[in-house]
Motif scaffolding. Structure first.
Motif, short mmCIF file in Angstrom:
data_model
loop_
_atom_site.label_atom_id
_atom_site.label_comp_id
_atom_site.label_asym_id
_atom_site.label_seq_id
_atom_site.Cartn_x
_atom_site.Cartn_y
_atom_site.Cartn_z
N TRP A 9 0.84 -1.18 0.00
CA TRP A 9 0.00 0.00 0.00
C TRP A 9 0.89 1.24 0.00
O TRP A 9 1.82 1.34 0.81
CB TRP A 9 -0.91 0.01 1.23
N ILE A 10 0.63 2.17 -0.92
CA ILE A 10 1.39 3.41 -1.01
C ILE A 10 0.40 4.57 -0.90
O ILE A 10 -0.46 4.76 -1.78
CB ILE A 10 2.15 3.52 -2.35
N LYS A 11 0.50 5.31 0.18
CA LYS A 11 -0.37 6.48 0.36
C LYS A 11 0.26 7.67 -0.36
O LYS A 11 1.41 8.04 -0.08
CB LYS A 11 -0.55 6.79 1.84
N SER A 12 -0.47 8.25 -1.31
CA SER A 12 -0.01 9.43 -2.03
C SER A 12 -1.19 10.00 -2.79
O SER A 12 -1.94 9.26 -3.43
CB SER A 12 1.10 9.06 -3.03
N ASP A 13 -1.34 11.31 -2.74
CA ASP A 13 -2.43 11.94 -3.48
C ASP A 13 -2.01 12.38 -4.88
O ASP A 13 -2.78 12.99 -5.61
CB ASP A 13 -3.01 13.13 -2.69
N ASN A 14 -0.78 12.04 -5.27
CA ASN A 14 -0.27 12.41 -6.59
C ASN A 14 -0.39 11.24 -7.55
O ASN A 14 0.41 10.30 -7.50
CB ASN A 14 1.19 12.87 -6.47
N VAL A 15 -1.39 11.29 -8.42
CA VAL A 15 -1.64 10.19 -9.36
C VAL A 15 -0.46 9.97 -10.30
O VAL A 15 -0.27 8.88 -10.81
CB VAL A 15 -2.97 10.42 -10.12
N ASP A 16 0.37 10.99 -10.50
CA ASP A 16 1.54 10.85 -11.37
C ASP A 16 2.57 9.88 -10.80
O ASP A 16 3.46 9.43 -11.52
CB ASP A 16 2.19 12.21 -11.63
N ASN A 17 2.46 9.56 -9.51
CA ASN A 17 3.37 8.58 -8.90
C ASN A 17 3.07 7.16 -9.34
O ASN A 17 3.85 6.26 -9.05
CB ASN A 17 3.29 8.65 -7.37
N LEU A 81 -6.29 8.78 -2.89
CA LEU A 81 -5.79 8.38 -1.58
C LEU A 81 -4.42 7.72 -1.69
O LEU A 81 -3.54 7.94 -0.88
CB LEU A 81 -6.78 7.41 -0.92
N GLY A 82 -4.27 6.89 -2.72
CA GLY A 82 -3.02 6.15 -2.90
C GLY A 82 -3.25 4.99 -3.85
O GLY A 82 -4.21 4.99 -4.61
N ALA A 83 -2.37 4.02 -3.79
CA ALA A 83 -2.49 2.87 -4.68
C ALA A 83 -1.88 1.63 -4.05
O ALA A 83 -0.97 1.72 -3.22
CB ALA A 83 -1.81 3.15 -6.02
N ARG A 84 -2.40 0.53 -4.48
CA ARG A 84 -1.81 -0.76 -4.15
C ARG A 84 -0.87 -1.10 -5.29
O ARG A 84 -1.29 -1.23 -6.44
CB ARG A 84 -2.90 -1.81 -4.01
N GLN A 102 -3.17 -0.33 -8.50
CA GLN A 102 -4.62 -0.31 -8.33
C GLN A 102 -4.92 0.94 -7.51
O GLN A 102 -4.69 0.98 -6.30
CB GLN A 102 -5.10 -1.56 -7.61
N LEU A 103 -5.41 1.97 -8.18
CA LEU A 103 -5.64 3.27 -7.57
C LEU A 103 -6.83 3.23 -6.62
O LEU A 103 -7.84 2.59 -6.92
CB LEU A 103 -5.89 4.31 -8.67
N ARG A 104 -6.69 3.89 -5.49
CA ARG A 104 -7.77 4.02 -4.51
C ARG A 104 -8.06 5.50 -4.29
O ARG A 104 -7.14 6.30 -4.10
CB ARG A 104 -7.40 3.39 -3.16
N CYS A 105 -9.35 5.83 -4.31
CA CYS A 105 -9.79 7.20 -4.12
C CYS A 105 -10.84 7.23 -3.01
O CYS A 105 -11.49 6.23 -2.75
CB CYS A 105 -10.43 7.74 -5.40
N ILE A 106 -11.00 8.39 -2.39
CA ILE A 106 -12.16 8.59 -1.55
C ILE A 106 -13.09 9.54 -2.29
O ILE A 106 -12.65 10.31 -3.16
CB ILE A 106 -11.83 9.13 -0.13
N CYS A 107 -14.37 9.47 -1.97
CA CYS A 107 -15.35 10.34 -2.60
C CYS A 107 -16.61 10.40 -1.74
O CYS A 107 -16.76 9.62 -0.81
CB CYS A 107 -15.68 9.86 -4.01
N GLU A 108 -17.46 11.34 -2.08
CA GLU A 108 -18.74 11.48 -1.40
C GLU A 108 -19.84 10.95 -2.30
O GLU A 108 -19.87 11.25 -3.50
CB GLU A 108 -19.05 12.95 -1.15
N VAL A 109 -20.75 10.20 -1.74
CA VAL A 109 -21.92 9.75 -2.49
C VAL A 109 -22.88 10.94 -2.60
O VAL A 109 -23.28 11.51 -1.59
CB VAL A 109 -22.61 8.56 -1.79
#
Length: 164
Positions: A9-17, A81-84, A102-109
């Protein structure tokens, strides 16, 4: 030869990573701070909704499309949020040495729609919201998953504080 799949698990808000994103999943919070989980009709395993990007799609477009197709929800305020990170170091097939994310995001419904069949699989997914502190009782992804959900809850709380 043994297949030793490695992941972290890699926590990073930069999708370019993250190059070679093969999946985008959402940790979707409702107005009560509960997390949306889902499962296929014949499965006992709960997970979070998401799927594979189609050609030319951004990660936000992928997530928005998959959430409508699988669990019939619309979302807003998508944040990375980050990626696996997944690696197949000894896979004898075409994935040998391949690393993907495998990118993970948080969002509001923003809207819960009436449930329909997933057009890709012609099934209707089970869906429910669970308290954030209980999500790992349903989605059991080990220590990586536990950390991912903890990071998601922290980011969610931070985003709530920033709105005040």
């Amino acid at each position: 030869m043994k297949n030793n799949i490695k992941s972290e698990w890699i926590k990073s808000d930069n999708v370019d990573n993250f190059n070679h994103i093969t999946q985008v999943y959402g940790i979707c919070f409702n107005e009560l701070g509960q997390i949306l989980i889902c499962r296929e009709p014949d499965s006992k395993n709960w997970h979070i909704p998401g799927g594979t990007p189609e050609k030319g799609e951004s990660y936000t477009e992928t997530l928005e499309r998959e959430l409508v197709e699988e669990v019939d929800v619309r979302v807003k305020n998508i944040k990375v949020l980050g990626a696996r990170k997944v690696e197949y170091p000894n896979n004898p097939r075409e994935l040998e040495g391949e690393v993907f994310f495998q990118l993970r995001c948080i969002c509001e419904v923003s809207e819960v729609l009436p449930q329909t069949s997933d057009p890709a699989e012609n099934i209707t997914w089970a869906r429910k919201f669970v308290p954030a502190e209980e999500v790992t009782q349903y989605v059991q992804w080990g220590s990586e998953g536990d950390q991912m959900f903890a990071d998601a809850v922290d980011l969610w709380k931070d985003s709530l504080l920033s709105k005040k």
